[in-house]
Design a protein around this motif. Structure first.
Motif, PDB file in Angstrom:
ATOM      1  N   UNK A 140     -24.648  -2.159   6.591  1.00  0.00           N
ATOM      2  CA  UNK A 140     -23.897  -2.097   5.338  1.00  0.00           C
ATOM      3  C   UNK A 140     -22.597  -1.304   5.463  1.00  0.00           C
ATOM      4  N   UNK A 141     -22.592  -0.105   6.078  1.00  0.00           N
ATOM      5  CA  UNK A 141     -21.304   0.599   6.213  1.00  0.00           C
ATOM      6  C   UNK A 141     -20.263  -0.192   7.004  1.00  0.00           C
ATOM      7  N   UNK A 142     -20.687  -0.869   8.076  1.00  0.00           N
ATOM      8  CA  UNK A 142     -19.732  -1.622   8.882  1.00  0.00           C
ATOM      9  C   UNK A 142     -19.292  -2.917   8.183  1.00  0.00           C
ATOM     10  N   UNK A 143     -20.168  -3.470   7.355  1.00  0.00           N
ATOM     11  CA  UNK A 143     -19.819  -4.706   6.648  1.00  0.00           C
ATOM     12  C   UNK A 143     -19.075  -4.452   5.343  1.00  0.00           C
ATOM     13  N   UNK A 144     -19.025  -3.205   4.887  1.00  0.00           N
ATOM     14  CA  UNK A 144     -18.467  -2.901   3.578  1.00  0.00           C
ATOM     15  C   UNK A 144     -17.030  -3.386   3.373  1.00  0.00           C
ATOM     16  N   UNK A 145     -16.131  -3.298   4.371  1.00  0.00           N
ATOM     17  CA  UNK A 145     -14.765  -3.808   4.135  1.00  0.00           C
ATOM     18  C   UNK A 145     -14.739  -5.274   3.715  1.00  0.00           C
ATOM     19  N   UNK A 150     -14.578  -9.506  -0.808  1.00  0.00           N
ATOM     20  CA  UNK A 150     -15.120 -10.544  -1.668  1.00  0.00           C
ATOM     21  C   UNK A 150     -15.163 -10.115  -3.123  1.00  0.00           C
ATOM     22  N   UNK A 151     -15.572  -8.866  -3.377  1.00  0.00           N
ATOM     23  CA  UNK A 151     -15.597  -8.350  -4.750  1.00  0.00           C
ATOM     24  C   UNK A 151     -14.177  -8.287  -5.315  1.00  0.00           C
ATOM     25  N   UNK A 152     -13.258  -7.842  -4.503  1.00  0.00           N
ATOM     26  CA  UNK A 152     -11.858  -7.738  -4.935  1.00  0.00           C
ATOM     27  C   UNK A 152     -11.285  -9.103  -5.291  1.00  0.00           C
ATOM     28  N   UNK A 153     -11.535 -10.092  -4.442  1.00  0.00           N
ATOM     29  CA  UNK A 153     -11.054 -11.442  -4.711  1.00  0.00           C
ATOM     30  C   UNK A 153     -11.665 -11.996  -5.983  1.00  0.00           C
ATOM     31  N   UNK A 154     -12.967 -11.800  -6.159  1.00  0.00           N
ATOM     32  CA  UNK A 154     -13.645 -12.301  -7.353  1.00  0.00           C
ATOM     33  C   UNK A 154     -13.120 -11.611  -8.613  1.00  0.00           C
ATOM     34  N   UNK A 208      -7.642  -2.477  -4.354  1.00  0.00           N
ATOM     35  CA  UNK A 208      -7.064  -2.121  -3.056  1.00  0.00           C
ATOM     36  C   UNK A 208      -7.224  -0.630  -2.781  1.00  0.00           C
ATOM     37  N   UNK A 209      -7.076   0.191  -3.821  1.00  0.00           N
ATOM     38  CA  UNK A 209      -7.285   1.628  -3.644  1.00  0.00           C
ATOM     39  C   UNK A 209      -8.715   1.965  -3.288  1.00  0.00           C
ATOM     40  N   UNK A 210      -9.667   1.294  -3.947  1.00  0.00           N
ATOM     41  CA  UNK A 210     -11.074   1.527  -3.617  1.00  0.00           C
ATOM     42  C   UNK A 210     -11.379   1.045  -2.204  1.00  0.00           C
ATOM     43  N   UNK A 211     -10.752  -0.066  -1.801  1.00  0.00           N
ATOM     44  CA  UNK A 211     -11.022  -0.602  -0.467  1.00  0.00           C
ATOM     45  C   UNK A 211     -10.575   0.363   0.622  1.00  0.00           C
ATOM     46  N   UNK A 217     -12.234   1.656   8.863  1.00  0.00           N
ATOM     47  CA  UNK A 217     -11.244   1.231   9.842  1.00  0.00           C
ATOM     48  C   UNK A 217      -9.837   1.270   9.313  1.00  0.00           C
ATOM     49  N   UNK A 218      -9.680   1.478   8.005  1.00  0.00           N
ATOM     50  CA  UNK A 218      -8.343   1.497   7.439  1.00  0.00           C
ATOM     51  C   UNK A 218      -7.662   2.839   7.538  1.00  0.00           C
ATOM     52  N   UNK A 219      -8.399   3.869   7.942  1.00  0.00           N
ATOM     53  CA  UNK A 219      -7.809   5.200   8.055  1.00  0.00           C
ATOM     54  C   UNK A 219      -7.291   5.424   9.467  1.00  0.00           C
TER      55      UNK A 219
END
Length: 252
Positions: A140-145, A150-154, A208-211, A217-219
C-alpha cells in the motif's frame, strides 16, 4: 458590454451570491453531490481493487470497467436512474456520479498494486511478514502514488460532471448555466461555466498538494552515507583518488 465583462459584472454583484438561487447555495449543492459520490466511490472501488491487486487477479475486470466508464454517457445513466428512481431524492445524481468515479479508481489502484517491485515483496516475505503485514507495510505505501492519482482524476471528473445534474432538474452550479440559457443571458451562462472551471481547478490543486504528501518518491532524496560506497567501489588501491587528502595526513 462583452460576454467576459458581463460575466465579471455578474460574478461581482452581491445579489447573485445570496438566496436559494445564489452562488453560495448552488456551490453547497454541487459540493454535496460531488463529495458524497466521491466518498462512496472510494469505499466501493479501493477495497476491491486493493484485494484484486494483492492477489494478482482481476486485471481484465478492472480495465473493462474503466473502458466502460469512459464509454457510457453519464447523462444517459442519470436519465435512466431518474426514470427508475424518480426525482424525489438525490440518489439518481449520486449513483450516476459514483458509477462515473469508480472506473478510474479501480484501474489505477489495481495497476498501483501490481507495479510494486516484486523483489521488494519477496524480500519482505522472506523476512517472515504475513500477508496482512505485506499489504499494509509494503504494497500500500508503494502503491499509494498511483492510487491517489486515480482518486485525483475521479475527483476532478466528478466535480465537472456534476454540472449535468441541473439538466435533470437537480441543483448545483449547473443551475446557473441552465438559468442563463433559459433567460438567454450569455453573461450568466459564462459566469456559471467559470465557477465550475474554478472549482475543478481548486480540487485539482488540493489533490496535487495531498499527492505530494503521500508520494514518497516525489520528495528530493537527501544524500546519505549509503551514496558513498558506489563511488568508492570504482577506485582501486593504486588510484591517486584513494590517497588521503591534506586534512587526513597525520600531523607530526
Amino acid at each position: 458590454m462583452t460576454a467576459v465583462s458581463g460575466a465579471w459584472h455578474w460574478l461581482t454583484t452581491a445579489a447573485h451570491w445570496t438566496g436559494p438561487d445564489g452562488v453560495t447555495h448552488r456551490l453547497a449543492e454541487h459540493l454535496y453531490f460531488s463529495g458524497v459520490a466521491l466518498g462512496l466511490a472510494v469505499l466501493l472501488a479501493l477495497p476491491v481493487a486493493v484485494a484484486l491487486g494483492h492477489a494478482g487477479r482481476g486485471g481484465t475486470l478492472a480495465f473493462a470497467l474503466a473502458a466502460a466508464g469512459r464509454a457510457v454517457p453519464t447523462f444517459a445513466v442519470l436519465t435512466l436512474l431518474l426514470v427508475q428512481l424518480g426525482s424525489g431524492s438525490d440518489w439518481p445524481v449520486i449513483i450516476a456520479l459514483v458509477l462515473f468515479a469508480v472506473p478510474p479508481m479501480l484501474a489505477n489502484t489495481w495497476v498501483g498494486m501490481r507495479e510494486v517491485d516484486r523483489d521488494v515483496v519477496e524480500a519482505a516475505r522472506g523476512m517472515g511478514m504475513t500477508g496482512g503485514q505485506l499489504l499494509l507495510r509494503i504494497e500500500l505505501p508503494l502503491a499509494m502514488p498511483l492510487i491517489w492519482t486515480g482518486v485525483r482524476s475521479a475527483a476532478v471528473q466528478v466535480v465537472a460532471t456534476a454540472t449535468l445534474a441541473a439538466m435533470a432538474g437537480f441543483g448545483g452550479l449547473g443551475r446557473i448555466i441552465t438559468a442563463g440559457f433559459s433567460r438567454q443571458v450569455t453573461a450568466e451562462v459564462l459566469a456559471g461555466a467559470v465557477l465550475v472551471a474554478a472549482l475543478a481547478l481548486l480540487v485539482e490543486g488540493a489533490c496535487a498538494g495531498v499527492q505530494r504528501l503521500v508520494d514518497p518518491g516525489g520528495r528530493p532524496r537527501a544524500r546519505s552515507a549509503g551514496d558513498g560506497p558506489r563511488d568508492r567501489a570504482r577506485t582501486t588501491p593504486g588510484d591517486r583518488s584513494s590517497a588521503p587528502g591534506p586534512e587526513e595526513v597525520p600531523q607530526r
